[in-house]
Design a protein around this motif. Structure first.
Motif, PDB file in Angstrom:
ATOM      1  N   VAL A   1     -23.474  36.590 -23.511  1.00 32.70           N
ATOM      2  CA  VAL A   1     -23.703  38.085 -23.844  1.00 32.70           C
ATOM      3  C   VAL A   1     -22.623  38.932 -23.246  1.00 32.70           C
ATOM      4  CG1 VAL A   1     -25.037  39.996 -24.429  1.00 32.70           C
ATOM      5  CG2 VAL A   1     -25.984  37.803 -24.287  1.00 32.70           C
ATOM      6  N   GLN A   2     -21.841  39.594 -24.008  1.00 33.10           N
ATOM      7  CA  GLN A   2     -20.652  40.552 -23.328  1.00 33.10           C
ATOM      8  C   GLN A   2     -20.050  41.505 -24.528  1.00 33.10           C
ATOM      9  OE1 GLN A   2     -17.755  37.636 -22.175  1.00 33.10           O
ATOM     10  NE2 GLN A   2     -16.504  38.185 -23.957  1.00 33.10           N
ATOM     11  N   PRO A   3     -19.499  42.530 -23.797  1.00 30.53           N
ATOM     12  CA  PRO A   3     -19.065  43.510 -24.863  1.00 30.53           C
ATOM     13  C   PRO A   3     -17.894  42.967 -25.642  1.00 30.53           C
ATOM     14  CG  PRO A   3     -19.237  44.493 -22.560  1.00 30.53           C
ATOM     15  CD  PRO A   3     -19.456  42.811 -22.492  1.00 30.53           C
ATOM     16  N   ASP A   4     -17.895  43.319 -26.849  1.00 31.33           N
ATOM     17  CA  ASP A   4     -16.530  42.981 -27.557  1.00 31.33           C
ATOM     18  C   ASP A   4     -15.223  43.569 -26.861  1.00 31.33           C
ATOM     19  OD1 ASP A   4     -17.838  41.532 -29.731  1.00 31.33           O
ATOM     20  OD2 ASP A   4     -17.764  43.282 -31.036  1.00 31.33           O
ATOM     21  N   GLY A   5     -14.104  42.768 -27.334  1.00 32.92           N
ATOM     22  CA  GLY A   5     -12.757  43.031 -26.613  1.00 32.92           C
ATOM     23  C   GLY A   5     -12.616  42.134 -25.632  1.00 32.92           C
ATOM     24  N   ASP A   6     -11.084  42.658 -25.374  1.00 30.13           N
ATOM     25  CA  ASP A   6     -10.552  41.944 -24.111  1.00 30.13           C
ATOM     26  C   ASP A   6     -10.858  42.401 -22.885  1.00 30.13           C
ATOM     27  OD1 ASP A   6      -9.072  40.441 -26.248  1.00 30.13           O
ATOM     28  OD2 ASP A   6      -7.287  42.195 -26.293  1.00 30.13           O
ATOM     29  N   ASP A   7     -10.946  41.601 -21.794  1.00 29.18           N
ATOM     30  CA  ASP A   7     -11.239  41.993 -20.482  1.00 29.18           C
ATOM     31  C   ASP A   7     -12.756  42.750 -20.544  1.00 29.18           C
ATOM     32  OD1 ASP A   7     -10.742  41.675 -17.910  1.00 29.18           O
ATOM     33  OD2 ASP A   7      -9.626  43.776 -17.599  1.00 29.18           O
ATOM     34  N   PRO A   8     -13.720  42.298 -20.890  1.00 27.40           N
ATOM     35  CA  PRO A   8     -14.866  43.057 -20.786  1.00 27.40           C
ATOM     36  C   PRO A   8     -15.431  43.263 -19.323  1.00 27.40           C
ATOM     37  CG  PRO A   8     -15.238  40.740 -21.245  1.00 27.40           C
ATOM     38  CD  PRO A   8     -13.814  40.783 -21.459  1.00 27.40           C
ATOM     39  N   PRO A   9     -16.059  44.430 -19.204  1.00 33.50           N
ATOM     40  CA  PRO A   9     -16.467  44.881 -17.958  1.00 33.50           C
ATOM     41  C   PRO A   9     -17.545  44.248 -17.194  1.00 33.50           C
ATOM     42  CG  PRO A   9     -17.167  46.711 -19.141  1.00 33.50           C
ATOM     43  CD  PRO A   9     -16.437  45.399 -20.129  1.00 33.50           C
ATOM     44  N   TRP A  10     -18.361  43.434 -18.137  1.00 31.48           N
ATOM     45  CA  TRP A  10     -19.206  42.584 -17.654  1.00 31.48           C
ATOM     46  C   TRP A  10     -19.682  41.436 -18.449  1.00 31.48           C
ATOM     47  CZ3 TRP A  10     -23.063  42.187 -21.299  1.00 31.48           C
ATOM     48  CH2 TRP A  10     -23.176  43.413 -22.154  1.00 31.48           C
ATOM     49  N   TYR A  11     -20.544  40.440 -17.938  1.00 38.04           N
ATOM     50  CA  TYR A  11     -20.587  39.367 -18.672  1.00 38.04           C
ATOM     51  C   TYR A  11     -21.880  38.502 -18.061  1.00 38.04           C
ATOM     52  CZ  TYR A  11     -20.119  34.104 -19.410  1.00 38.04           C
ATOM     53  OH  TYR A  11     -20.480  32.842 -19.504  1.00 38.04           O
TER      54      TYR A  11
ATOM     55  N   GLY B   1     -18.254  44.268 -12.950  1.00 34.60           N
ATOM     56  CA  GLY B   1     -17.367  44.879 -11.955  1.00 34.60           C
ATOM     57  C   GLY B   1     -16.073  44.239 -11.951  1.00 34.60           C
ATOM     58  N   PRO B   2     -14.992  44.978 -11.282  1.00 27.48           N
ATOM     59  CA  PRO B   2     -13.716  44.374 -10.914  1.00 27.48           C
ATOM     60  C   PRO B   2     -13.443  42.896 -10.400  1.00 27.48           C
ATOM     61  CG  PRO B   2     -14.007  46.565  -9.897  1.00 27.48           C
ATOM     62  CD  PRO B   2     -15.264  46.184 -10.483  1.00 27.48           C
ATOM     63  N   GLY B   3     -14.419  42.587  -9.611  1.00 29.55           N
ATOM     64  CA  GLY B   3     -14.017  41.555  -8.772  1.00 29.55           C
ATOM     65  C   GLY B   3     -15.120  40.166  -9.588  1.00 29.55           C
ATOM     66  N   GLN B   4     -15.869  40.533 -10.485  1.00 33.05           N
ATOM     67  CA  GLN B   4     -16.713  40.053 -11.328  1.00 33.05           C
ATOM     68  C   GLN B   4     -17.281  38.834 -10.440  1.00 33.05           C
ATOM     69  OE1 GLN B   4     -16.880  39.319 -14.971  1.00 33.05           O
ATOM     70  NE2 GLN B   4     -16.141  41.370 -15.361  1.00 33.05           N
ATOM     71  N   GLU B   5     -18.012  39.549  -9.230  1.00 28.97           N
ATOM     72  CA  GLU B   5     -18.950  38.582  -8.532  1.00 28.97           C
ATOM     73  C   GLU B   5     -20.109  37.972  -9.199  1.00 28.97           C
ATOM     74  OE1 GLU B   5     -21.451  38.873  -4.531  1.00 28.97           O
ATOM     75  OE2 GLU B   5     -19.430  39.890  -4.489  1.00 28.97           O
ATOM     76  N   SER B   6     -20.566  36.789  -9.225  1.00 29.13           N
ATOM     77  CA  SER B   6     -21.532  36.162  -9.597  1.00 29.13           C
ATOM     78  C   SER B   6     -23.040  36.551  -9.067  1.00 29.13           C
ATOM     79  CB  SER B   6     -21.442  34.907  -9.951  1.00 29.13           C
ATOM     80  OG  SER B   6     -22.287  34.131 -10.790  1.00 29.13           O
ATOM     81  N   HIS B   7     -23.976  36.562  -9.753  1.00 27.45           N
ATOM     82  CA  HIS B   7     -25.138  36.923  -9.374  1.00 27.45           C
ATOM     83  C   HIS B   7     -26.216  36.209 -10.428  1.00 27.45           C
ATOM     84  CE1 HIS B   7     -24.245  40.389  -6.900  1.00 27.45           C
ATOM     85  NE2 HIS B   7     -23.608  40.599  -7.936  1.00 27.45           N
ATOM     86  N   LEU B   8     -27.037  35.120  -9.550  1.00 31.19           N
ATOM     87  CA  LEU B   8     -27.783  34.170 -10.263  1.00 31.19           C
ATOM     88  C   LEU B   8     -29.339  34.501 -10.131  1.00 31.19           C
ATOM     89  CD1 LEU B   8     -26.281  30.817  -9.352  1.00 31.19           C
ATOM     90  CD2 LEU B   8     -25.963  32.136 -11.357  1.00 31.19           C
ATOM     91  N   THR B   9     -30.167  34.246 -11.222  1.00 30.35           N
ATOM     92  CA  THR B   9     -31.459  34.358 -11.009  1.00 30.35           C
ATOM     93  C   THR B   9     -32.273  33.247 -12.062  1.00 30.35           C
ATOM     94  OG1 THR B   9     -31.420  36.814 -11.204  1.00 30.35           O
ATOM     95  CG2 THR B   9     -33.412  36.033 -11.814  1.00 30.35           C
ATOM     96  N   THR B  10     -33.330  32.904 -11.734  1.00 34.32           N
ATOM     97  CA  THR B  10     -33.781  31.662 -12.490  1.00 34.32           C
ATOM     98  C   THR B  10     -35.351  32.152 -12.742  1.00 34.32           C
ATOM     99  OG1 THR B  10     -34.656  30.539 -10.409  1.00 34.32           O
ATOM    100  CG2 THR B  10     -32.771  29.871 -11.539  1.00 34.32           C
ATOM    101  N   HIS B  11     -35.735  31.532 -14.003  1.00 33.07           N
ATOM    102  CA  HIS B  11     -37.285  32.012 -14.391  1.00 33.07           C
ATOM    103  C   HIS B  11     -37.551  30.724 -15.095  1.00 33.07           C
ATOM    104  CE1 HIS B  11     -36.984  36.190 -14.375  1.00 33.07           C
ATOM    105  NE2 HIS B  11     -35.563  36.326 -14.781  1.00 33.07           N
TER     106      HIS B  11
END
Length: 116
Positions: free
Chosen positions: A58-68, A86-96
């Protein structure tokens, strides 16, 4: 399992193609849905499998989305949510361990980005 029609695009009553207002969801097996409802997100997550549909994004439409964000079905039958923002696109993981908790977590996170 819930039954949901599959959409490749959305259209107004005159048939013109419209872009997603906030974000779109894509699945590993090729489905695309503009602005999925919380119920549609539950269905998309519940349809993940180990054969041909292991993740959805899931992400916003368009080029270079601000989040993913992506949801993956892991080999141990748990769901992993990976968020990048964010700018660095650091990854955050969660499990369920179940679909409802995964979908609730995802829709809450999406609401904070799309209705601000």
């Amino acid at each position: 399992m819930l039954d949901m029609p599959r959409f490749r695009w959305s259209a107004d009553e005159k048939g013109a193609v419209m872009a997603a207002q906030h974000y779109c969801a894509d699945t590993d097996d090729g489905y695309h849905l503009d602005d999925p409802s919380p119920e549609a997100i539950v269905v998309l997550i519940s349809e993940l499998n180990h054969t041909d549909n292991t993740f959805m994004t899931v992400q916003p439409d368009g080029d270079d989305p601000p989040w993913y964000v992506s949801v993956s079905l892991r080999e141990d039958e748990t769901y992993e949510i990976e968020r990048r923002e964010g700018p660095g696109q650091e990854s955050h993981l969660t499990t369920h361990t179940n679909v409802r908790n995964t979908a609730g977590d995802l829709t809450s996170w999406l609401a904070a980005r799309t209705h601000a």
